[in-house]
Write a protein that holds these residues in place. Structure first.
Motif, PDB file in Angstrom:
ATOM      1  N   LEU A 134       0.827  -1.202   0.000  1.00  0.00           N
ATOM      2  CA  LEU A 134       0.000   0.000   0.000  1.00  0.00           C
ATOM      3  C   LEU A 134       0.863   1.253   0.000  1.00  0.00           C
ATOM      4  CD1 LEU A 134      -2.837  -0.975   2.506  1.00  0.00           C
ATOM      5  CD2 LEU A 134      -2.875  -1.057   0.003  1.00  0.00           C
ATOM      6  N   PHE A 135       1.954   1.242   0.757  1.00  0.00           N
ATOM      7  CA  PHE A 135       2.836   2.402   0.801  1.00  0.00           C
ATOM      8  C   PHE A 135       3.499   2.616  -0.565  1.00  0.00           C
ATOM      9  CE2 PHE A 135       2.204   1.372   5.193  1.00  0.00           C
ATOM     10  CZ  PHE A 135       2.214   2.596   5.848  1.00  0.00           C
ATOM     11  N   THR A 136       3.910   1.527  -1.201  1.00  0.00           N
ATOM     12  CA  THR A 136       4.489   1.652  -2.538  1.00  0.00           C
ATOM     13  C   THR A 136       3.458   2.172  -3.521  1.00  0.00           C
ATOM     14  OG1 THR A 136       5.950  -0.211  -2.039  1.00  0.00           O
ATOM     15  CG2 THR A 136       5.714   0.408  -4.350  1.00  0.00           C
ATOM     16  N   SER A 137       2.235   1.670  -3.424  1.00  0.00           N
ATOM     17  CA  SER A 137       1.177   2.111  -4.335  1.00  0.00           C
ATOM     18  C   SER A 137       0.862   3.589  -4.139  1.00  0.00           C
ATOM     19  CB  SER A 137      -0.080   1.272  -4.124  1.00  0.00           C
ATOM     20  OG  SER A 137       0.184  -0.099  -4.367  1.00  0.00           O
ATOM     21  N   VAL A 172       1.630   0.229 -15.969  1.00  0.00           N
ATOM     22  CA  VAL A 172       1.684   0.512 -14.535  1.00  0.00           C
ATOM     23  C   VAL A 172       0.406   0.007 -13.873  1.00  0.00           C
ATOM     24  CG1 VAL A 172       1.788   2.344 -12.797  1.00  0.00           C
ATOM     25  CG2 VAL A 172       3.221   2.484 -14.858  1.00  0.00           C
ATOM     26  N   GLN A 173      -0.735   0.214 -14.522  1.00  0.00           N
ATOM     27  CA  GLN A 173      -1.998  -0.263 -13.965  1.00  0.00           C
ATOM     28  C   GLN A 173      -1.970  -1.769 -13.759  1.00  0.00           C
ATOM     29  OE1 GLN A 173      -5.595   0.780 -16.142  1.00  0.00           O
ATOM     30  NE2 GLN A 173      -6.600  -1.085 -15.430  1.00  0.00           N
ATOM     31  N   GLN A 174      -1.441  -2.515 -14.695  1.00  0.00           N
ATOM     32  CA  GLN A 174      -1.403  -3.967 -14.561  1.00  0.00           C
ATOM     33  C   GLN A 174      -0.511  -4.412 -13.405  1.00  0.00           C
ATOM     34  OE1 GLN A 174      -0.323  -4.861 -18.624  1.00  0.00           O
ATOM     35  NE2 GLN A 174      -2.423  -5.388 -19.172  1.00  0.00           N
ATOM     36  N   LEU A 175       0.544  -3.670 -13.121  1.00  0.00           N
ATOM     37  CA  LEU A 175       1.345  -3.980 -11.938  1.00  0.00           C
ATOM     38  C   LEU A 175       0.557  -3.700 -10.669  1.00  0.00           C
ATOM     39  CD1 LEU A 175       4.889  -2.555 -12.842  1.00  0.00           C
ATOM     40  CD2 LEU A 175       4.070  -4.905 -13.097  1.00  0.00           C
ATOM     41  N   LEU A 176      -0.158  -2.584 -10.641  1.00  0.00           N
ATOM     42  CA  LEU A 176      -0.912  -2.205  -9.448  1.00  0.00           C
ATOM     43  C   LEU A 176      -2.095  -3.132  -9.195  1.00  0.00           C
ATOM     44  CD1 LEU A 176      -0.915   1.665  -9.942  1.00  0.00           C
ATOM     45  CD2 LEU A 176       0.090   0.472  -7.989  1.00  0.00           C
ATOM     46  N   THR A 177      -2.632  -3.727 -10.246  1.00  0.00           N
ATOM     47  CA  THR A 177      -3.819  -4.583 -10.113  1.00  0.00           C
ATOM     48  C   THR A 177      -3.490  -6.067 -10.231  1.00  0.00           C
ATOM     49  OG1 THR A 177      -4.279  -4.363 -12.484  1.00  0.00           O
ATOM     50  CG2 THR A 177      -5.356  -2.788 -11.004  1.00  0.00           C
ATOM     51  N   HIS A 178      -2.214  -6.408 -10.309  1.00  0.00           N
ATOM     52  CA  HIS A 178      -1.762  -7.799 -10.375  1.00  0.00           C
ATOM     53  C   HIS A 178      -2.338  -8.538 -11.579  1.00  0.00           C
ATOM     54  CE1 HIS A 178       0.339  -7.659  -6.502  1.00  0.00           C
ATOM     55  NE2 HIS A 178      -0.685  -6.939  -6.067  1.00  0.00           N
ATOM     56  N   THR A 179      -2.367  -7.853 -12.699  1.00  0.00           N
ATOM     57  CA  THR A 179      -2.810  -8.480 -13.949  1.00  0.00           C
ATOM     58  C   THR A 179      -1.699  -8.456 -14.994  1.00  0.00           C
ATOM     59  OG1 THR A 179      -3.804  -6.372 -14.657  1.00  0.00           O
ATOM     60  CG2 THR A 179      -5.249  -7.975 -13.568  1.00  0.00           C
ATOM     61  N   SER A 180      -0.466  -8.337 -14.548  1.00  0.00           N
ATOM     62  CA  SER A 180       0.680  -8.244 -15.458  1.00  0.00           C
ATOM     63  C   SER A 180       1.072  -9.580 -16.056  1.00  0.00           C
ATOM     64  CB  SER A 180       1.889  -7.679 -14.710  1.00  0.00           C
ATOM     65  OG  SER A 180       2.343  -8.621 -13.737  1.00  0.00           O
ATOM     66  N   ASP A 219       4.540 -10.520  -5.922  1.00  0.00           N
ATOM     67  CA  ASP A 219       5.507  -9.607  -5.314  1.00  0.00           C
ATOM     68  C   ASP A 219       6.331  -8.890  -6.368  1.00  0.00           C
ATOM     69  OD1 ASP A 219       4.657 -10.364  -2.810  1.00  0.00           O
ATOM     70  OD2 ASP A 219       6.394 -11.609  -2.358  1.00  0.00           O
ATOM     71  N   LEU A 220       6.564  -9.550  -7.496  1.00  0.00           N
ATOM     72  CA  LEU A 220       7.399  -8.959  -8.541  1.00  0.00           C
ATOM     73  C   LEU A 220       6.788  -7.680  -9.091  1.00  0.00           C
ATOM     74  CD1 LEU A 220       8.540 -12.149 -10.500  1.00  0.00           C
ATOM     75  CD2 LEU A 220       9.472 -11.156  -8.399  1.00  0.00           C
ATOM     76  N   ASN A 221       5.457  -7.605  -9.117  1.00  0.00           N
ATOM     77  CA  ASN A 221       4.803  -6.378  -9.555  1.00  0.00           C
ATOM     78  C   ASN A 221       5.236  -5.191  -8.705  1.00  0.00           C
ATOM     79  OD1 ASN A 221       3.217  -7.630 -11.562  1.00  0.00           O
ATOM     80  ND2 ASN A 221       1.641  -8.170 -10.083  1.00  0.00           N
ATOM     81  N   LEU A 222       5.212  -5.373  -7.391  1.00  0.00           N
ATOM     82  CA  LEU A 222       5.494  -4.255  -6.493  1.00  0.00           C
ATOM     83  C   LEU A 222       6.989  -4.006  -6.345  1.00  0.00           C
ATOM     84  CD1 LEU A 222       3.275  -2.510  -5.147  1.00  0.00           C
ATOM     85  CD2 LEU A 222       2.455  -4.695  -6.049  1.00  0.00           C
ATOM     86  N   GLY A 351      -3.622  -0.618  -6.215  1.00  0.00           N
ATOM     87  CA  GLY A 351      -2.882  -0.925  -4.997  1.00  0.00           C
ATOM     88  C   GLY A 351      -3.734  -1.560  -3.925  1.00  0.00           C
ATOM     89  N   PHE A 352      -4.944  -1.084  -3.736  1.00  0.00           N
ATOM     90  CA  PHE A 352      -5.826  -1.619  -2.703  1.00  0.00           C
ATOM     91  C   PHE A 352      -6.590  -2.830  -3.209  1.00  0.00           C
ATOM     92  CE2 PHE A 352      -5.259   2.574  -0.828  1.00  0.00           C
ATOM     93  CZ  PHE A 352      -5.238   2.295   0.528  1.00  0.00           C
ATOM     94  N   GLU A 353      -6.683  -3.864  -2.371  1.00  0.00           N
ATOM     95  CA  GLU A 353      -7.636  -4.933  -2.610  1.00  0.00           C
ATOM     96  C   GLU A 353      -9.025  -4.415  -2.258  1.00  0.00           C
ATOM     97  OE1 GLU A 353      -4.715  -8.688  -1.515  1.00  0.00           O
ATOM     98  OE2 GLU A 353      -6.057  -7.874   0.014  1.00  0.00           O
TER      99      GLU A 353
END
Length: 573
Positions: A134-137, A172-180, A219-222, A351-353
């Motif tokens: 969350l802090f990274t996001s 960037v969105q795909q990293l934040l939403t774990h869809t990369s 984890d690799l996304n963040l 970033g947020f679930e």
């Protein structure tokens, strides 16, 4: 470029966060679960301590949740050695607890002598593990506000070395939403010798699945986003987080690599043999974050319940706390918007679930936001009721084999949800039930003449887990119970006729109507069944009316004494 969040991703401002206003035009009275708020809380909202009753909450469900959290620290095989909790509503911290031990074990099995064990305190500092994401996001979204990042842009525009091996199109969105499409993790600590080679390994990694076609929590996304923040800001991630988040919010106990002067307040995590670190305390538990120097996009943050509550209130306020803004309102709104509609079980903002009943419990809803951490932590933010639930445990102390603490996470959030009131839809009292897992409650009416089909109407407030059901049932000519098809109307109600009512998050009363079959004599009952996981706030039935078309046969408001409750209670909350 400051407003580029709108062009980087379609900004879907819907539901509880819709509109351009900061707060509701007419704020609802505090303590109501059935009056969901619209928009953000007032920017001036600052947390203070107060009793539950001061904001309209029933203290009993909170006490019950506290008792359960404490019980899980006891016995021969506790769920976790210790826990700290914090509950807040409408800007008031209504409950804090500290139970069990922050340090209990000397190694993987042996307990420390009693005089060397360290009890939990309300200001105990925890390794919050993946809540660091969350802090990274937020840090990434600070760069969005600065005009340095567009969330719809390809990551390779900012990190050219990332755009290799099939990752050229990842955004960037795909990293934040774990869809990369990146896999969950790789053993950086074991297979690469230093920080530079470990970061390069992440940059070089090929996606496991094509970008955008599936949800895979990674984890690799963040880690990648942490590198992006460092590259674009020209500062180490920990310095940027301090400058833009923790310092403005005055989070004095939040950061990476806590100083030795705070060690006496830090909860221990795991006794690690591989890598051979011994009892980990004061250093990040996650092996990859540790191998990256304790500062990484996916893990590394240490914090307290009070500091996390301030961060949560800043989000509920639309990015502002105590006169200091860390994010713009529309940026926060974007963070709380679901971009994973193609993956219904994995709702995710930037970033947020979102809407995860497995740990948000009765506070779950379309815009309920939060995160968990592997060490045994969770944060739940509920904009609809302007509530915060924080559970911090050291469940990996001394080993990670204790199992899931999701039951505790749900218990705390659901306790707060049940402390919030749902007022009767008619009259002064209603029938309510809030069951746990794998349970049943019945509300049975008197025997009625069934020579003509009966018209049944009632109001229902349904906030149940995904597999929990409220059924209207009637006896047939043989005296056996059969489901009666019902039709509900109201926000979030199922479409058409159905044999069972379920759902959560809508927080609205439904009007329900049905036709019970003809029988010599007929008895009606309202039956609530829960499955083995995820219970919400519960269900409520009110304004029961049964006629045969010309005569009133049962008026629930006037004749509650005719009802036979098992697991139901007659009350006003």
């Amino acid at each position: 470029m400051a407003g580029k969040v709108r062009t980087g991703v379609a900004l879907v401002a819907v539901g509880l966060l819709a509109g351009g206003t900061v707060t509701s035009a007419t704020p609802n009275p505090p303590g109501r679960f059935d009056r969901p708020e619209m928009g953000f809380a007032a920017p001036s909202t600052v947390l203070r301590d107060g009793p539950p009753a001061s904001v309209g909450l029933d203290p009993a469900p909170i006490r019950e949740a506290d008792t359960a959290i404490a019980e899980w620290t006891r016995g021969g095989s506790p769920l976790y050695p210790g826990a700290v909790t914090l509950l807040a509503h409408n800007g008031v911290i209504v409950d804090r607890t500290a139970v069990g031990h922050a340090v209990k074990y000397a190694d993987a099995q042996a307990e420390l002598p009693a005089d060397r064990q360290v009890p939990m305190r309300r200001d105990t500092i925890f390794d919050v593990a993946s809540m660091s994401k969350l802090f990274t996001s937020v840090a990434v979204m600070c760069l969005v506000d600065d005009g340095r990042v567009r969330v719809g842009e390809r990551v390779s525009v900012y990190l050219p070395e990332f755009g290799v091996n099939g990752k050229e199109s990842i955004t960037v969105q795909q990293l934040l939403t774990h869809t990369s499409g990146l896999e969950p993790t790789i053993p950086l600590w074991r297979d690469w010798p230093d920080r530079a080679s470990r970061i390069k390994a992440v940059m070089d990694r090929a996606p496991a699945t094509p970008p955008g076609v599936s949800f895979t929590y990674s984890d690799l996304n963040l880690i990648t986003l942490g590198v992006l923040v460092e590259r674009l800001s020209g500062k180490p991630l920990d310095n940027f987080v301090a400058e833009r988040i923790t310092a403005p919010l005055r989070l004095t106990d939040t950061g990476y690599n806590p100083p030795a002067t705070k060690l006496d307040r830090i909860a221990a995590t795991e006794f690690q043999a591989s890598p051979p670190r011994g009892m980990v305390r004061g250093q990040v538990h996650d092996e990859n974050a540790w191998a990256l120097g304790g500062v990484a996009g996916h893990a590394g943050v240490f914090s307290t319940a009070d500091d996390l509550a301030v961060l949560g209130q800043a989000i509920l306020n639309g990015g502002t706390y105590a006169g200091r803004r860390i994010l713009r309102q529309d940026t926060v709104r974007a963070m709380l918007t679901n971009y994973n509609t193609s993956f219904p079980e994995d709702a995710h903002g930037l970033g947020f679930e979102l809407d995860q009943p497995w740990y948000m419990g009765g506070l779950s809803g379309p815009h309920s936001a939060g995160h968990t951490g592997f060490t045994g932590t969770s944060l739940v933010l509920d904009p609809a009721s302007r509530s915060i639930a924080i559970l911090l445990t050291n469940r990996v102390h001394p080993g990670r084999d204790r199992g899931s603490i999701n039951a505790a996470r749900q218990e705390l959030a659901t306790g707060l949800s049940r402390a919030l009131a749902v007022r009767p839809s008619a009259g002064e009292r209603h029938w309510s039930t809030g069951l746990g897992d794998s349970a049943e409650a019945t509300l049975t009416g008197p025997a009625l003449p069934g020579t003509r089909a009966l018209r049944v109407g009632f109001d229902a407030f349904v906030d149940a887990g995904p597999g929990d059901e409220l059924r209207l049932e009637a006896t047939d000519r043989n005296g056996s119970w059969r489901s009666v098809l019902v039709r509900a109307t109201g926000p979030g109600a199922p479409v058409g006729e159905t044999s069972a009512l379920s759902g959560y998050g809508h927080r609205s009363w439904w009007r329900v109507n049905a036709i019970a079959p003809v029988s010599d004599k007929i008895t009606l009952r309202w039956r609530y069944l829960t499955d083995s996981r995820y219970t919400g706030r519960g269900v409520i039935v009110d304004r029961i009316l049964v006629t045969d078309g010309s005569r009133m046969l049962l008026n629930g408001e006037k004749e509650p004494h005719l009802m036979r409750p098992v697991g139901w209670e007659l009350g006003s909350h």
